[in-house]
Design an enzyme around this catalytic site. Structure first.
Site, PDB file in Angstrom:
ATOM      1  N   HIS A 112      17.842 -65.635 -34.076  1.00  0.00           N
ATOM      2  CA  HIS A 112      16.894 -66.430 -34.948  1.00  0.00           C
ATOM      3  C   HIS A 112      16.117 -67.215 -34.442  1.00  0.00           C
ATOM      4  CE1 HIS A 112      16.694 -68.403 -39.043  1.00  0.00           C
ATOM      5  NE2 HIS A 112      16.314 -69.501 -38.495  1.00  0.00           N
ATOM      6  N   GLU A 113      16.135 -67.824 -33.342  1.00  0.00           N
ATOM      7  CA  GLU A 113      15.228 -68.582 -32.579  1.00  0.00           C
ATOM      8  C   GLU A 113      14.052 -67.861 -32.145  1.00  0.00           C
ATOM      9  OE1 GLU A 113      14.991 -71.733 -33.549  1.00  0.00           O
ATOM     10  OE2 GLU A 113      17.143 -71.890 -34.676  1.00  0.00           O
ATOM     11  N   HIS A 132      11.571 -66.867 -34.686  1.00  0.00           N
ATOM     12  CA  HIS A 132      10.783 -68.024 -34.949  1.00  0.00           C
ATOM     13  C   HIS A 132       9.426 -67.936 -33.878  1.00  0.00           C
ATOM     14  CE1 HIS A 132      12.269 -69.511 -38.517  1.00  0.00           C
ATOM     15  NE2 HIS A 132      13.465 -69.963 -38.091  1.00  0.00           N
ATOM     16  N   GLU A 170      12.514 -68.176 -43.396  1.00  0.00           N
ATOM     17  CA  GLU A 170      13.717 -68.341 -42.617  1.00  0.00           C
ATOM     18  C   GLU A 170      14.539 -66.695 -43.014  1.00  0.00           C
ATOM     19  OE1 GLU A 170      14.838 -70.370 -40.724  1.00  0.00           O
ATOM     20  OE2 GLU A 170      13.052 -71.496 -40.997  1.00  0.00           O
TER      21      GLU A 170
END
Length: 324
Positions: free
Chosen positions: A145-146, A149, A220
């Site tokens: 997930h990071e 980003h 997100e």
């Protein structure tokens, strides 16, 4: 490797980040301008403009290593990081990042992970608490997930949001100070500051959090989608989110006295995100779609990567309202 977000989607994502930045700064600027106008007159508006410009110029230029030092984080040597370093290498390669993000471990029992920097120079911080409570499969989902980003250059707008949140927390303490002066002045029939201005300053972190909550939803969801594709395991991230929600608590618990926005460390893997139930449902639905081959992750015994002990990891309250 097939693209995670096609070019059209990535351009739309970039435009959305710009719009979100403008709206976030605009909303906070209006709150500050109204408060300082009541407190200091037109000069207060001028100070608001200068403060906002300063924050706008400062946020993107904070070195990611400085952020990690603030949390007393220690870098994990890729040669001795064991299984988690192998996962970081694999995810960075799958995400086609120009440089491997450097991994840091934060001595905290809280469950948190976040990224900082740029795609060319990024770091990922992960707490000892998260390493000890999540399985390696769940940790891989959080790291992915990071990585998403980082890949989509979300860190700029997220960095702005983090700086704005810290700044508004300072304003809340200033509001408490003014409220104390007013209460003391009431004994002699004086009022040092308008109560409406004090209320606006005190609620600035809450307004900032609500703005972030409303603006971050699509970003997100995109990060969750890409994380699921990077790991090939949507249910791993879903399980991590479910566990994080249970340990971290609900968003509304973070709007409490004495200063809103102080309970969950900033930046955070959960803070200002869409409802966890919605994210989990989308990930479960994704499980039926074709994915990249799943990373085979064995559950090996986990010890502190950088030698942190229980005493070092006790939560500490640091001004202006952060636990780490």
């Amino acid at each position: 490797m097939s693209p995670l977000l096609n070019e059209q989607a990535r351009r739309a994502h970039k435009r959305r980040n710009i719009i979100h930045s403008v709206l976030l700064f605009g909303g906070i600027s209006l709150v500050l301008a109204a408060s300082l106008l009541m407190l200091f007159g037109p000069l207060g508006v001028i100070w608001t403009v200068l403060l906002i410009l300063g924050l706008f110029l400062l946020a993107p230029r904070i070195p990611p290593e400085m952020v990690m030092r603030m949390y007393r984080a220690r870098a994990v040597d890729p040669r001795t990081g064991g299984q988690i370093s192998v996962i970081v290498d694999a995810l960075a390669q799958r995400a086609e990042l120009p440089a491997r993000p450097r991994l840091y471990v934060i001595p905290s029992t809280t469950l948190n992970a976040f990224a900082a920097g740029t795609p060319d120079h990024a770091v990922i911080g992960i707490t000892e608490g998260l390493l000890r409570r999540l399985t390696m499969r769940e940790i891989a989902g959080v790291l992915a997930h990071e990585m998403s980003h980082i890949r989509n250059n979300d860190l700029w707008v997220m960095g702005l949001a983090d700086v704005m949140t810290r700044f508004t927390q300072v304003l809340s303490y200033f509001a408490l100070f003014l409220a104390t002066l007013n209460l003391l002045g009431a004994l002699s029939g004086e009022q040092y500051a308008p109560w409406l201005a004090i209320l606006l300053l005190y609620l600035a972190p809450t307004i900032s959090s609500l703005l972030q909550l409303g603006l971050s939803r699509t970003r997100e969801y995109d990060a969750d989608l890409e994380a699921a594709q990077l790991t090939g395991d949507p249910l791993g991230l879903a399980s991590a989110l479910r566990r994080l929600e249970r340990y971290t608590g609900n968003f509304w618990e973070d709007l409490m006295f004495p200063v809103p926005g102080r309970r969950v460390p900033q930046p955070s893997v959960l803070r200002s995100h869409p409802a966890t139930e919605d994210r989990i449902k989308r990930l479960v639905d994704l499980d039926a779609r074709p994915q990249l081959p799943a990373e085979m992750i064995a559950e090996l015994p986990t010890t502190s990567l950088v030698g942190f002990g229980p005493i070092e990891m006790r939560p500490r309250y640091r001004w202006p309202g952060l636990w780490f």
